[in-house]
Design a protein around this motif. Sequence first.
Motif, PDB file in Angstrom:
ATOM      1  N   UNK A 181      -6.322  -3.224  -1.570  1.00  0.00           N
ATOM      2  CA  UNK A 181      -6.409  -4.418  -2.403  1.00  0.00           C
ATOM      3  C   UNK A 181      -7.499  -4.322  -3.463  1.00  0.00           C
ATOM      4  N   UNK A 182      -8.678  -3.817  -3.090  1.00  0.00           N
ATOM      5  CA  UNK A 182      -9.791  -3.790  -4.041  1.00  0.00           C
ATOM      6  C   UNK A 182      -9.484  -2.911  -5.244  1.00  0.00           C
ATOM      7  N   UNK A 183      -8.980  -1.716  -4.993  1.00  0.00           N
ATOM      8  CA  UNK A 183      -8.666  -0.820  -6.101  1.00  0.00           C
ATOM      9  C   UNK A 183      -7.532  -1.377  -6.953  1.00  0.00           C
ATOM     10  N   UNK A 184      -6.545  -2.010  -6.308  1.00  0.00           N
ATOM     11  CA  UNK A 184      -5.434  -2.591  -7.065  1.00  0.00           C
ATOM     12  C   UNK A 184      -5.928  -3.710  -7.977  1.00  0.00           C
ATOM     13  N   UNK A 185      -6.823  -4.550  -7.466  1.00  0.00           N
ATOM     14  CA  UNK A 185      -7.371  -5.627  -8.290  1.00  0.00           C
ATOM     15  C   UNK A 185      -8.156  -5.077  -9.473  1.00  0.00           C
ATOM     16  N   UNK A 186      -8.939  -4.026  -9.238  1.00  0.00           N
ATOM     17  CA  UNK A 186      -9.705  -3.439 -10.338  1.00  0.00           C
ATOM     18  C   UNK A 186      -8.778  -2.867 -11.405  1.00  0.00           C
ATOM     19  N   UNK A 187      -7.694  -2.224 -10.961  1.00  0.00           N
ATOM     20  CA  UNK A 187      -6.743  -1.682 -11.937  1.00  0.00           C
ATOM     21  C   UNK A 187      -6.097  -2.800 -12.750  1.00  0.00           C
ATOM     22  N   UNK A 188      -5.737  -3.901 -12.081  1.00  0.00           N
ATOM     23  CA  UNK A 188      -5.123  -5.024 -12.783  1.00  0.00           C
ATOM     24  C   UNK A 188      -6.075  -5.618 -13.821  1.00  0.00           C
ATOM     25  N   UNK A 189      -7.349  -5.753 -13.442  1.00  0.00           N
ATOM     26  CA  UNK A 189      -8.334  -6.298 -14.377  1.00  0.00           C
ATOM     27  C   UNK A 189      -8.513  -5.361 -15.567  1.00  0.00           C
ATOM     28  N   UNK A 247       1.331  -7.925  -1.399  1.00  0.00           N
ATOM     29  CA  UNK A 247       1.606  -6.960  -2.469  1.00  0.00           C
ATOM     30  C   UNK A 247       0.409  -6.045  -2.690  1.00  0.00           C
ATOM     31  N   UNK A 248      -0.793  -6.633  -2.721  1.00  0.00           N
ATOM     32  CA  UNK A 248      -1.990  -5.824  -2.933  1.00  0.00           C
ATOM     33  C   UNK A 248      -2.175  -4.801  -1.821  1.00  0.00           C
ATOM     34  N   UNK A 249      -1.871  -5.211  -0.594  1.00  0.00           N
ATOM     35  CA  UNK A 249      -2.043  -4.307   0.528  1.00  0.00           C
ATOM     36  C   UNK A 249      -1.116  -3.110   0.488  1.00  0.00           C
ATOM     37  N   UNK A 250      -0.038  -3.214  -0.270  1.00  0.00           N
ATOM     38  CA  UNK A 250       0.923  -2.120  -0.367  1.00  0.00           C
ATOM     39  C   UNK A 250       0.576  -1.132  -1.476  1.00  0.00           C
ATOM     40  N   UNK A 251      -0.442  -1.467  -2.292  1.00  0.00           N
ATOM     41  CA  UNK A 251      -0.781  -0.616  -3.425  1.00  0.00           C
ATOM     42  C   UNK A 251      -1.681   0.541  -3.002  1.00  0.00           C
ATOM     43  N   UNK A 252      -1.578   1.620  -3.745  1.00  0.00           N
ATOM     44  CA  UNK A 252      -2.403   2.795  -3.464  1.00  0.00           C
ATOM     45  C   UNK A 252      -3.880   2.437  -3.564  1.00  0.00           C
ATOM     46  N   UNK A 253      -4.637   2.809  -2.558  1.00  0.00           N
ATOM     47  CA  UNK A 253      -6.067   2.541  -2.564  1.00  0.00           C
ATOM     48  C   UNK A 253      -6.447   1.197  -1.993  1.00  0.00           C
TER      49      UNK A 253
END
Length: 205
Positions: free
Chosen positions: A120-128, A112-118
């Motif tokens: 995995x790292x950017x997706x995790x930061x947005x979630x946090x 799922x993270x790999x499918x997000x814009x930017x």
Amino acid sequence: MSDYLSIPCTAFAGTRRIASGALVDVALAIKAAAAREPVLTFDDATGAVIDFDLRGTTAEIVTRLTRQGEREASAARPRIRPEGDAPARPRGRPRLGVVAREVTLLPRHWEWLGMQAGGASQALRRLVDEARRSDNGQTQVKMARERAYRFLSGLAGDLPGFEEAARALFAGDGDAFAARMAAWPPDVRDHALRLACADPAMGKG
């Protein structure tokens, strides 16, 4: 003054508060007080006990504390690196430093993270960031209760009503918390209330 020497803390001789303020000032105040009762010093941010080596002169004590702070800062310093291994950015654009830590997730999470814009790292930061915005202060409440409990465990564990006070603390019952401590030494009671005051249920302290 280093961050370590400036840590806010409070010292008790028995159940009597004898000093409060920056760590280095409290350490020197303890040395000067020469209290006969056992002295315990508590970190005001965490409620944890801080140990001092108060042998020697004022200069020697400050030097030891400074070195201790340097050791702790070095041990806690995370490994910083530029964002990912991305190609060099255009000149003049600031580089974002990030902390490299291991994250363990299930395959479906990585997918799922790999499918997000930017990525995995950017997706995790947005979630946090989203979780922090929606936290509504609950993390601060938890931290306040835990630091108050650490302090009480270190100094008030043998006082009457300790267990009842602890239950009221974690239940968020400010009136019961204060009532269970009503007969305690005033310095202990007041400091516990101050440490717990980030919890709205405990009042403003």
